[in-house]
Motif scaffolding. Structure first.
Motif, mmCIF file in Angstrom:
data_model
loop_
_atom_site.group_PDB
_atom_site.id
_atom_site.type_symbol
_atom_site.label_atom_id
_atom_site.label_comp_id
_atom_site.label_asym_id
_atom_site.label_seq_id
_atom_site.Cartn_x
_atom_site.Cartn_y
_atom_site.Cartn_z
ATOM 1 N N PHE A 276 0.821 -1.204 0.000
ATOM 2 C CA PHE A 276 0.000 0.000 0.000
ATOM 3 C C PHE A 276 0.858 1.257 0.000
ATOM 4 O O PHE A 276 0.496 2.255 -0.620
ATOM 5 N N GLU A 277 2.003 1.222 0.664
ATOM 6 C CA GLU A 277 2.892 2.383 0.642
ATOM 7 C C GLU A 277 3.423 2.628 -0.768
ATOM 8 O O GLU A 277 3.504 3.773 -1.218
ATOM 9 N N LEU A 278 3.754 1.561 -1.490
ATOM 10 C CA LEU A 278 4.164 1.726 -2.889
ATOM 11 C C LEU A 278 3.031 2.323 -3.718
ATOM 12 O O LEU A 278 3.255 3.195 -4.565
ATOM 13 N N GLY B 272 -7.922 -3.951 -10.043
ATOM 14 C CA GLY B 272 -6.663 -4.419 -9.492
ATOM 15 C C GLY B 272 -5.821 -3.284 -8.944
ATOM 16 O O GLY B 272 -6.315 -2.184 -8.660
ATOM 17 N N ASN B 273 -4.515 -3.532 -8.824
ATOM 18 C CA ASN B 273 -3.631 -2.537 -8.234
ATOM 19 C C ASN B 273 -3.448 -1.310 -9.117
ATOM 20 O O ASN B 273 -3.195 -0.214 -8.601
ATOM 21 N N ASN B 274 -3.568 -1.458 -10.434
ATOM 22 C CA ASN B 274 -3.517 -0.287 -11.299
ATOM 23 C C ASN B 274 -4.678 0.646 -10.980
ATOM 24 O O ASN B 274 -4.513 1.868 -10.887
ATOM 25 N N GLY B 275 -5.853 0.066 -10.769
ATOM 26 C CA GLY B 275 -6.991 0.854 -10.335
ATOM 27 C C GLY B 275 -6.764 1.475 -8.972
ATOM 28 O O GLY B 275 -7.206 2.599 -8.693
ATOM 29 N N GLY B 276 -6.034 0.753 -8.091
ATOM 30 C CA GLY B 276 -5.707 1.309 -6.781
ATOM 31 C C GLY B 276 -4.909 2.593 -6.889
ATOM 32 O O GLY B 276 -5.163 3.562 -6.156
ATOM 33 N N ASP B 277 -3.941 2.624 -7.817
ATOM 34 C CA ASP B 277 -3.202 3.870 -8.065
ATOM 35 C C ASP B 277 -4.161 4.990 -8.456
ATOM 36 O O ASP B 277 -4.027 6.134 -8.018
ATOM 37 N N GLY B 278 -5.143 4.633 -9.295
ATOM 38 C CA GLY B 278 -6.126 5.625 -9.718
ATOM 39 C C GLY B 278 -6.971 6.144 -8.570
ATOM 40 O O GLY B 278 -7.295 7.338 -8.507
ATOM 41 N N PHE B 279 -7.336 5.271 -7.629
ATOM 42 C CA PHE B 279 -8.108 5.710 -6.461
ATOM 43 C C PHE B 279 -7.303 6.707 -5.622
ATOM 44 O O PHE B 279 -7.857 7.692 -5.109
ATOM 45 N N ILE B 280 -6.005 6.462 -5.477
ATOM 46 C CA ILE B 280 -5.159 7.400 -4.743
ATOM 47 C C ILE B 280 -5.138 8.758 -5.446
ATOM 48 O O ILE B 280 -5.271 9.815 -4.799
ATOM 49 N N ILE B 281 -4.982 8.749 -6.748
ATOM 50 C CA ILE B 281 -4.989 9.996 -7.526
ATOM 51 C C ILE B 281 -6.293 10.750 -7.314
ATOM 52 O O ILE B 281 -6.305 11.973 -7.122
ATOM 53 N N ALA B 282 -7.400 10.029 -7.330
ATOM 54 C CA ALA B 282 -8.705 10.660 -7.143
ATOM 55 C C ALA B 282 -8.814 11.319 -5.774
ATOM 56 O O ALA B 282 -9.284 12.462 -5.653
ATOM 57 N N ALA C 243 -5.691 -2.343 -3.123
ATOM 58 C CA ALA C 243 -6.628 -1.571 -3.941
ATOM 59 C C ALA C 243 -7.864 -1.184 -3.135
ATOM 60 O O ALA C 243 -8.408 -0.084 -3.286
ATOM 61 N N GLN C 244 -8.320 -2.071 -2.268
ATOM 62 C CA GLN C 244 -9.475 -1.776 -1.421
ATOM 63 C C GLN C 244 -9.144 -0.652 -0.432
ATOM 64 O O GLN C 244 -9.972 0.217 -0.170
ATOM 65 N N LYS C 245 -7.928 -0.652 0.095
ATOM 66 C CA LYS C 245 -7.499 0.430 0.976
ATOM 67 C C LYS C 245 -7.473 1.762 0.221
ATOM 68 O O LYS C 245 -7.862 2.802 0.757
ATOM 69 N N ALA C 246 -7.004 1.719 -1.024
ATOM 70 C CA ALA C 246 -6.956 2.937 -1.827
ATOM 71 C C ALA C 246 -8.358 3.443 -2.137
ATOM 72 O O ALA C 246 -8.618 4.650 -2.139
ATOM 73 N N LEU C 247 -9.289 2.509 -2.388
ATOM 74 C CA LEU C 247 -10.676 2.894 -2.630
ATOM 75 C C LEU C 247 -11.263 3.569 -1.390
ATOM 76 O O LEU C 247 -11.980 4.580 -1.487
ATOM 77 N N ALA C 248 -10.951 3.040 -0.215
ATOM 78 C CA ALA C 248 -11.423 3.650 1.032
ATOM 79 C C ALA C 248 -10.862 5.059 1.187
ATOM 80 O O ALA C 248 -11.559 5.966 1.671
ATOM 81 N N TYR C 249 -9.615 5.255 0.784
ATOM 82 C CA TYR C 249 -9.016 6.590 0.846
ATOM 83 C C TYR C 249 -9.763 7.562 -0.069
ATOM 84 O O TYR C 249 -10.079 8.691 0.325
ATOM 85 N N ALA C 250 -10.077 7.134 -1.283
ATOM 86 C CA ALA C 250 -10.819 7.999 -2.194
ATOM 87 C C ALA C 250 -12.196 8.333 -1.626
ATOM 88 O O ALA C 250 -12.659 9.480 -1.714
ATOM 89 N N ARG C 251 -12.849 7.362 -1.041
ATOM 90 C CA ARG C 251 -14.178 7.592 -0.470
ATOM 91 C C ARG C 251 -14.125 8.510 0.745
ATOM 92 O O ARG C 251 -15.086 9.236 1.028
#
Length: 233
Positions: free
Chosen positions: A30-32, A61-71, A96-104
């Motif tokens: 997740f840090e990466l 997937g993880n590529n989408g996770g990067d996108g959630f962080i950007i959002a 990726a789920q953690k990144a989605l939670a961050y975007a939300r």
């Protein structure tokens, strides 16, 4: 060392670099992902400082996770951000789920799609982000991802591809059925050899590579492919 020599890596080598970073250098997945999203977002602002809205196409997937962080970062900065997720939302797990939670957390509008969304008219100050499919793609792109790629390619908005343009084979540079035509590609940890083979240069636009703060000794454990700078451009 000759600075005109660049190192390029296969998808298998990229996975090993990720494993070494996590297992031997105590950097969590997740840090990466967080670092990658921050690098991509900072580049987006530097390249398009007048942007008002960021439209992000994500996979599960993880590529989408990067996108959630950007959002999430875009919303935090006061920009409009829209996330359109293609694929099975139930398969978003782990980092990726953690990144989605961050975007939300930042109340990012997130919609799950089976068809391409209606996009703003030409002239809007929009940047599109391709975070659909990463380096693990092996077969041809399937629907609904193919429809999403075709929708991005029909617009006049600039496109920032995350790690690799979706649909480009990271080893051969072949187009796997359909491929995003990126304005800029920001790739992480290392340069993927498909970015400069076959159709890579044509589909990637300008390529920016960021090692995400990983130590040089990590790369000495993996033998990349050496190419002259002018061969890679």
């Amino acid at each position: 060392m000759n600075e005109d020599i660049l190192q390029y890596y296969t998808a298998t080598q990229v996975r090993e670099l990720n494993r070494l970073a996590i297992d031997e250098h105590q950097v969590t997945g997740f840090e990466l992902m967080r670092r990658a999203g921050k690098v991509a977002f900072d580049l987006l602002l530097a390249e398009w400082p007048d942007v008002e809205r960021v439209i992000i196409f994500c996979g599960s997937g993880n590529n989408g996770g990067d996108g959630f962080i950007i959002a999430g970062l875009a919303m935090e900065q006061g920009l409009l951000a829209d996330v359109f997720v293609f694929g099975n939302g139930a398969s978003i797990k782990g980092d990726a789920q953690k990144a989605l939670a961050y975007a939300r957390k930042w109340h990012t509008p997130i919609q799950f799609q089976t068809e391409p969304p209606v996009l703003p008219p030409a002239g809007a100050k929009v940047v599109m982000v391709d975070a659909l499919l990463g380096t693990g793609l092996a077969g041809d792109v399937r629907t609904p991802f193919r429809l999403a790629i075709e929708a991005m390619n029909r617009t006049d908005f600039p496109v920032l591809a995350v790690d690799i343009p979706s649909g480009l084979c990271s080893d051969t540079g072949n187009i796997l059925g359909a491929c995003v035509e990126a304005t800029i590609t920001v790739t992480f940890i290392c340069r993927k050899i498909g970015l400069v083979r076959r159709y890579g240069s044509e589909m990637c636009g300008r390529v920016v590579c960021d090692e995400l703060g990983l130590p040089p000794e990590l790369y000495r454990q993996i033998n990349g492919t050496s190419m002259l700078r002018n061969e890679a451009e």
